[in-house]
Design an enzyme around this catalytic site. Sequence first.
Site, mmCIF file in Angstrom:
data_model
loop_
_atom_site.group_PDB
_atom_site.id
_atom_site.type_symbol
_atom_site.label_atom_id
_atom_site.label_comp_id
_atom_site.label_asym_id
_atom_site.label_seq_id
_atom_site.Cartn_x
_atom_site.Cartn_y
_atom_site.Cartn_z
ATOM 1 C CB CYS A 218 -1.284 -0.106 1.532
ATOM 2 S SG CYS A 218 -0.181 0.002 2.706
ATOM 3 C CG HIS B 22 4.301 -0.787 3.793
ATOM 4 N ND1 HIS B 22 4.923 -1.575 5.383
ATOM 5 C CD2 HIS B 22 4.578 -1.637 3.223
ATOM 6 C CE1 HIS B 22 6.000 -1.702 5.677
ATOM 7 N NE2 HIS B 22 5.944 -2.314 3.768
ATOM 8 C CG HIS C 185 10.254 -0.125 3.984
ATOM 9 N ND1 HIS C 185 10.138 -1.300 4.671
ATOM 10 C CD2 HIS C 185 10.962 0.057 2.680
ATOM 11 C CE1 HIS C 185 11.282 -1.701 4.549
ATOM 12 N NE2 HIS C 185 11.713 -1.141 3.315
ATOM 13 C CG HIS D 24 15.298 0.315 1.536
ATOM 14 N ND1 HIS D 24 14.696 -1.385 2.336
ATOM 15 C CD2 HIS D 24 16.220 -0.153 1.951
ATOM 16 C CE1 HIS D 24 15.348 -1.054 2.538
ATOM 17 N NE2 HIS D 24 16.499 -1.417 2.195
ATOM 18 C CB CYS E 66 2.668 5.308 -22.193
ATOM 19 S SG CYS E 66 3.314 6.680 -22.994
ATOM 20 C CG HIS F 83 4.688 9.121 -20.213
ATOM 21 N ND1 HIS F 83 4.604 7.644 -20.683
ATOM 22 C CD2 HIS F 83 3.789 8.942 -18.509
ATOM 23 C CE1 HIS F 83 3.511 6.869 -19.769
ATOM 24 N NE2 HIS F 83 3.282 8.486 -18.646
#
Length: 478
Positions: free
Chosen positions: A3, A6, A10, A17, A116, A409
């Site tokens: 999620c 989280h 983290h 990370h 895309c 993009h």
Amino acid sequence: MSCSDHTLLHTQSENGHDIAVDIERSELYCCLCSDQVYDPDFDKVVVSKNIMDMPSKTHDSVVDDLMRRSSKRRRLNPVVDLDLKRSKLLVSMMDRRAKSCYPLGLRGLNNLGSTCFMNSVLQALLHAPPFRNYFLSERHDPETCKKRSSDQLCLACDFGVIFSAVYSGDRTPYSPAQFLYSWWQHSANLASYEQQDAHEFFISVLDGIHEREGKERNSNKDNGGCQCIAHRVFSGMLRSDVTCTTCGFTSTTYDPCVDISLNMDTTNFSSVNVANKSVREDTGRSTLLACLDLFTRPERLGSDQKLYCQNCQEKRDSMKQMSIKRLPLVLSLHIKRFEHSSLRRSSRKIDWYLQFPFSLDMTPYLSPSIVRNRFGNRVFGFESDKPDISSEFEIFAVVTHSGMLDSGHYVTYLRLQNQWYKCDDAWITEVDERIVRAAQCYMIFYVQKMLYCKANEDWSCMPISTRRDPFVPIAGCC
């Protein structure tokens, strides 16, 4: 990536990370940028996985071509990066799946490897009211289609599958792998290109639907008009008047079209000196109405474009003027942002800001208005002062392109129930209309105002009848 909350916690507690992997969407997410990021090695793994899941063994050459394509994503210049970071302040960061109050049909599409361009156009087509109603009312029957043709690949059938999946109520992103494979087979020449253009994809898809449905629906028609869903929704008619500057004789021709390509006025480009080379700098702005005025403005043809005058019986200098003879139900406007010069052997992207209205009246650009303005107050028997269908349109989708000419993009903004949503591949977020107005629009989709108002009904509470006619009865359009 379980999620978003989280993941953010983290990355704050663990150094190094900062990159997360969304398993369901096959996307890399940078917590520092609060956005998706691109990695070529990861992209190849995603493509290989989706290819393995396809029910065919005859696409090795197409896969090889695809794997050689360079990325179109995330190689943006610093100025664009700063603009994106400022824009995020206005973007709702709540995940799409957590908002059940979003209109039915809002579902992300997984990026299958630099796709895309496909996802952005599919989102616009999935929410074009008459096009959507046709497929949701099951007017294209896959079983009947298979019986009529030995070719098992059908873009219209695959569109029906996508519509069923997107409007099923499932909130998880959908992977249109089978549709991509069918499109490859229909347009193998485009599948081998390094980069794909959203506008070319749009034209190719409509052509594929026309090839299958046109043969079936036009066999018993005597009116000469194509009855396939692609043309019933998107097809209009352009008028071209070529006037001899010597005698005034005018030759008129009519050409069908599924979209209108508009030039931006680049006469005000400024030049700067970079490394002893003259470089034109994009510092201007334009409006959609100015682009339409430019499209319908009389143009003097060059000396190398002299046309044969039936009255003078020889080639003469002439003036050419375009106008719109018949409007479609859904008006697709393509903004020419990519310039290619054969003389200079160079290409570039026009990064001008384009202002566009949400409500558009096309009356000034219709043939009766253009011809009347050309001849002033003289009395002429005009073909018709009233258009076959309404000339008032409402915007419902904008396909944008960010980045450079050789990379970038595509993102689609959808206007549903007067609220804008950003469709960035698998990610769906609610955005403020200022974000939409500030984006570099590449394709703009308008629908007739009457159809837009009907489309604002809450589809999540309205049963979809399989017998319902997807078109509002309007004289001259069906």
